[in-house]
Design a protein around this motif. Sequence first.
Motif, PDB file in Angstrom:
ATOM      1  N   PHE A 242       0.817  -1.210   0.000  1.00  0.00           N
ATOM      2  CA  PHE A 242       0.000   0.000   0.000  1.00  0.00           C
ATOM      3  C   PHE A 242       0.853   1.264   0.000  1.00  0.00           C
ATOM      4  O   PHE A 242       2.082   1.220   0.170  1.00  0.00           O
ATOM      5  CB  PHE A 242      -0.916   0.013   1.238  1.00  0.00           C
ATOM      6  N   ALA A 243       0.180   2.390  -0.205  1.00  0.00           N
ATOM      7  CA  ALA A 243       0.789   3.712  -0.051  1.00  0.00           C
ATOM      8  C   ALA A 243      -0.128   4.515   0.877  1.00  0.00           C
ATOM      9  O   ALA A 243      -1.351   4.485   0.704  1.00  0.00           O
ATOM     10  CB  ALA A 243       0.933   4.412  -1.396  1.00  0.00           C
ATOM     11  N   PRO A 244       0.428   5.219   1.866  1.00  0.00           N
ATOM     12  CA  PRO A 244      -0.408   5.935   2.835  1.00  0.00           C
ATOM     13  C   PRO A 244      -1.352   6.954   2.210  1.00  0.00           C
ATOM     14  O   PRO A 244      -2.437   7.215   2.735  1.00  0.00           O
ATOM     15  CB  PRO A 244       0.626   6.623   3.742  1.00  0.00           C
ATOM     16  N   TRP A 245      -0.958   7.549   1.067  1.00  0.00           N
ATOM     17  CA  TRP A 245      -1.783   8.578   0.437  1.00  0.00           C
ATOM     18  C   TRP A 245      -2.905   8.013  -0.431  1.00  0.00           C
ATOM     19  O   TRP A 245      -3.776   8.746  -0.905  1.00  0.00           O
ATOM     20  CB  TRP A 245      -0.907   9.493  -0.435  1.00  0.00           C
ATOM     21  N   CYS A 246      -2.910   6.694  -0.632  1.00  0.00           N
ATOM     22  CA  CYS A 246      -3.861   6.051  -1.562  1.00  0.00           C
ATOM     23  C   CYS A 246      -5.258   5.951  -0.935  1.00  0.00           C
ATOM     24  O   CYS A 246      -5.440   5.340   0.121  1.00  0.00           O
ATOM     25  CB  CYS A 246      -3.340   4.658  -1.931  1.00  0.00           C
ATOM     26  N   GLY A 247      -6.250   6.548  -1.608  1.00  0.00           N
ATOM     27  CA  GLY A 247      -7.622   6.525  -1.109  1.00  0.00           C
ATOM     28  C   GLY A 247      -8.201   5.129  -1.008  1.00  0.00           C
ATOM     29  O   GLY A 247      -8.901   4.793  -0.043  1.00  0.00           O
TER      30      GLY A 247
ATOM     31  N   CYS B 136       4.806   0.844   0.576  1.00  0.00           N
ATOM     32  CA  CYS B 136       5.674   0.910  -0.613  1.00  0.00           C
ATOM     33  C   CYS B 136       6.364   2.258  -0.772  1.00  0.00           C
ATOM     34  O   CYS B 136       7.272   2.390  -1.598  1.00  0.00           O
ATOM     35  CB  CYS B 136       4.857   0.595  -1.868  1.00  0.00           C
ATOM     36  N   THR B 137       5.964   3.264   0.016  1.00  0.00           N
ATOM     37  CA  THR B 137       6.699   4.532  -0.029  1.00  0.00           C
ATOM     38  C   THR B 137       7.982   4.424   0.783  1.00  0.00           C
ATOM     39  O   THR B 137       8.877   5.259   0.656  1.00  0.00           O
ATOM     40  CB  THR B 137       5.844   5.692   0.527  1.00  0.00           C
ATOM     41  N   VAL B 138       8.064   3.393   1.614  1.00  0.00           N
ATOM     42  CA  VAL B 138       9.272   3.141   2.410  1.00  0.00           C
ATOM     43  C   VAL B 138      10.069   1.987   1.819  1.00  0.00           C
ATOM     44  O   VAL B 138      11.276   2.094   1.597  1.00  0.00           O
ATOM     45  CB  VAL B 138       8.909   2.828   3.883  1.00  0.00           C
ATOM     46  N   GLU B 139       9.381   0.880   1.533  1.00  0.00           N
ATOM     47  CA  GLU B 139      10.040  -0.330   1.007  1.00  0.00           C
ATOM     48  C   GLU B 139       9.938  -0.356  -0.518  1.00  0.00           C
ATOM     49  O   GLU B 139       9.326  -1.246  -1.121  1.00  0.00           O
ATOM     50  CB  GLU B 139       9.378  -1.576   1.611  1.00  0.00           C
ATOM     51  N   GLU B 140      10.540   0.629  -1.171  1.00  0.00           N
ATOM     52  CA  GLU B 140      10.423   0.754  -2.625  1.00  0.00           C
ATOM     53  C   GLU B 140      11.034  -0.430  -3.361  1.00  0.00           C
ATOM     54  O   GLU B 140      10.465  -0.934  -4.335  1.00  0.00           O
ATOM     55  CB  GLU B 140      11.084   2.055  -3.090  1.00  0.00           C
ATOM     56  N   ASP B 141      12.209  -0.869  -2.930  1.00  0.00           N
ATOM     57  CA  ASP B 141      12.889  -1.983  -3.613  1.00  0.00           C
ATOM     58  C   ASP B 141      12.080  -3.267  -3.505  1.00  0.00           C
ATOM     59  O   ASP B 141      11.950  -4.027  -4.476  1.00  0.00           O
ATOM     60  CB  ASP B 141      14.295  -2.200  -3.032  1.00  0.00           C
TER      61      ASP B 141
ATOM     62  N   GLN C  90       8.438  -7.220  -6.095  1.00  0.00           N
ATOM     63  CA  GLN C  90       7.172  -7.956  -6.131  1.00  0.00           C
ATOM     64  C   GLN C  90       6.255  -7.494  -7.269  1.00  0.00           C
ATOM     65  O   GLN C  90       5.096  -7.891  -7.340  1.00  0.00           O
ATOM     66  CB  GLN C  90       6.445  -7.812  -4.787  1.00  0.00           C
ATOM     67  N   ASP C  91       6.788  -6.633  -8.143  1.00  0.00           N
ATOM     68  CA  ASP C  91       6.061  -6.156  -9.332  1.00  0.00           C
ATOM     69  C   ASP C  91       4.739  -5.487  -8.951  1.00  0.00           C
ATOM     70  O   ASP C  91       3.695  -5.720  -9.570  1.00  0.00           O
ATOM     71  CB  ASP C  91       5.811  -7.328 -10.292  1.00  0.00           C
ATOM     72  N   VAL C  92       4.800  -4.637  -7.932  1.00  0.00           N
ATOM     73  CA  VAL C  92       3.622  -3.890  -7.500  1.00  0.00           C
ATOM     74  C   VAL C  92       3.467  -2.673  -8.408  1.00  0.00           C
ATOM     75  O   VAL C  92       4.338  -1.812  -8.463  1.00  0.00           O
ATOM     76  CB  VAL C  92       3.755  -3.448  -6.031  1.00  0.00           C
ATOM     77  N   ARG C  93       2.338  -2.611  -9.110  1.00  0.00           N
ATOM     78  CA  ARG C  93       2.127  -1.537 -10.083  1.00  0.00           C
ATOM     79  C   ARG C  93       0.990  -0.603  -9.712  1.00  0.00           C
ATOM     80  O   ARG C  93       0.744   0.389 -10.398  1.00  0.00           O
ATOM     81  CB  ARG C  93       1.861  -2.142 -11.467  1.00  0.00           C
ATOM     82  N   GLY C  94       0.257  -0.921  -8.682  1.00  0.00           N
ATOM     83  CA  GLY C  94      -0.847  -0.077  -8.241  1.00  0.00           C
ATOM     84  C   GLY C  94      -1.169  -0.387  -6.795  1.00  0.00           C
ATOM     85  O   GLY C  94      -0.706  -1.394  -6.231  1.00  0.00           O
ATOM     86  N   TYR C  95      -1.953   0.492  -6.180  1.00  0.00           N
ATOM     87  CA  TYR C  95      -2.270   0.333  -4.759  1.00  0.00           C
ATOM     88  C   TYR C  95      -3.781   0.281  -4.539  1.00  0.00           C
ATOM     89  O   TYR C  95      -4.515   0.998  -5.220  1.00  0.00           O
ATOM     90  CB  TYR C  95      -1.675   1.499  -3.964  1.00  0.00           C
ATOM     91  N   PRO C  96      -4.237  -0.530  -3.589  1.00  0.00           N
ATOM     92  CA  PRO C  96      -3.438  -1.545  -2.926  1.00  0.00           C
ATOM     93  C   PRO C  96      -3.293  -2.792  -3.796  1.00  0.00           C
ATOM     94  O   PRO C  96      -4.196  -3.102  -4.577  1.00  0.00           O
ATOM     95  CB  PRO C  96      -4.265  -1.865  -1.686  1.00  0.00           C
TER      96      PRO C  96
END
Length: 470
Positions: free
Chosen positions: A18-23, A51-56, A61-67
């Motif tokens: 996730f990203a904290p800013w993601c609605g 994912c704003t902290v654990e970017e690598d 893990q091929d995360v392309r969108g949140y969540p």
Amino acid sequence: MPAPRTVDPEPLILVEFFAPWCGHCQALKPHYEAAATELKSENIKLAKVDCTVEEDLCSEQDVRGYPTLKVFRNGVAKEYGGPRKTEGIISYMKKQALPAVSTVTVDSLADFKAKDKVVIVSFLADSDKKDLEAFTKVAEKHRDSYLFGHASAADAAKAAGVDAPAVIVYRSFDEPEVKYTGKISDSEALEKFIKQESVPLIDEVGPDNFMTYAEAGLPLAYYFTDPEYKDKDADIEKLKSIAKEHRGKLNFVWIDAIKFVNHAKGLNLDGENWPAFAIQDLQASTKYPLQDLGNDAEKSVGDFVSQFAKGTLKPSIKSQPVPEQDGPVFVLVADEFDKVVLDDKKDIFVEFYAPWCGHCKKLAPIWDSLGEAYSSHKDKVVIAKMDATENDIPPSGGFSVGSFPTIKFKKAGTKEFIDYEGERTLDAFVEFVAEHGKNKVKVELPPVNETTEEAAAEKKEEHAPKHEEL
């Protein structure tokens, strides 16, 4: 925060990226946390990664969108395919924790039947190999959706009041037990029966369960209503008899008409007067709206559904008025679709657009130039455009439009539409027509600087009225 060393030893763990800013992440948070608390007693773990902290890690893990949610089994990831509300997450993960088919005994039968909304149990002897094979095949295919169990002991069938061999669907709605009466060895028929009986006669439909209905392959009958409407519950209760009569042919649902008014309009209801009714055949891309239910919703809907079942109801096809043609590109509307698009003598290139779409606005001057390039060849090539927000694609088209712009080409003398997926430049369009058209029309283009072409498109977009994209 889970890292590979955290998930690797876990037999089963669900991870949210996730990203904290993601609605959408914020909307999921209370459901995810409630599910995590509930699943502790089942020893099923849930975790999350910022994912704003654990970017690598998220990139790995091929995360392309949140969540993004993934189920890990001993470190091996699989996309999560379940609902995103508390109850749905719990149900999905409980199924993941079990084998495709659980062993059921006399002592465990009562508890097993109550584990989920839909539980399927086979009562088969070990010697019923063909039946067991078919049942297991269906269970493996649908383990993410339903809970499957198998009882081989004769005393289990006796305790359940069942004459073996048998397959029973246990449900927390409508009739609590439904027996399959077909050949158990026929896996396709068994699968169809389970899909049919796994949905209530009438349930509320929304984003969490819509795909369940879409994948069932049956037309969907919607009762659109304001949730605060005083006769809502009474109407829904009355419609159950119609739903039962047509079970296996249509699935009935009720839907919040206020929240999902755009869906109502998409089914050609006016979006203002409730309650209303509509049938949507997703397979055939057809819609049948019934705006006025009169004073007797049960009779109005019953008559309407009977006409649909008999095949005498004509689908609703929304169309703009037939326009005067005064531009380089033919303006196509639904009422002229068959006449223009299915003309066997001409190759046809069509852009399906939305007025609010930024990409469509950028394409507009290029598409106009394409029309001008073929202006002296209109007897062989038609360059057309259709506002797909104001016109339906008739059943004869055999496709639906879900994104904008959608560009399709039909070769003269054929019925097949080809998706255009190349560059959106004048040169590329002309080359495509020359290569794929039956009439082999070639046009010479004046030298045009591509950046100039794009600049013209951007200038037109810059001065166009702004609309919020859906």
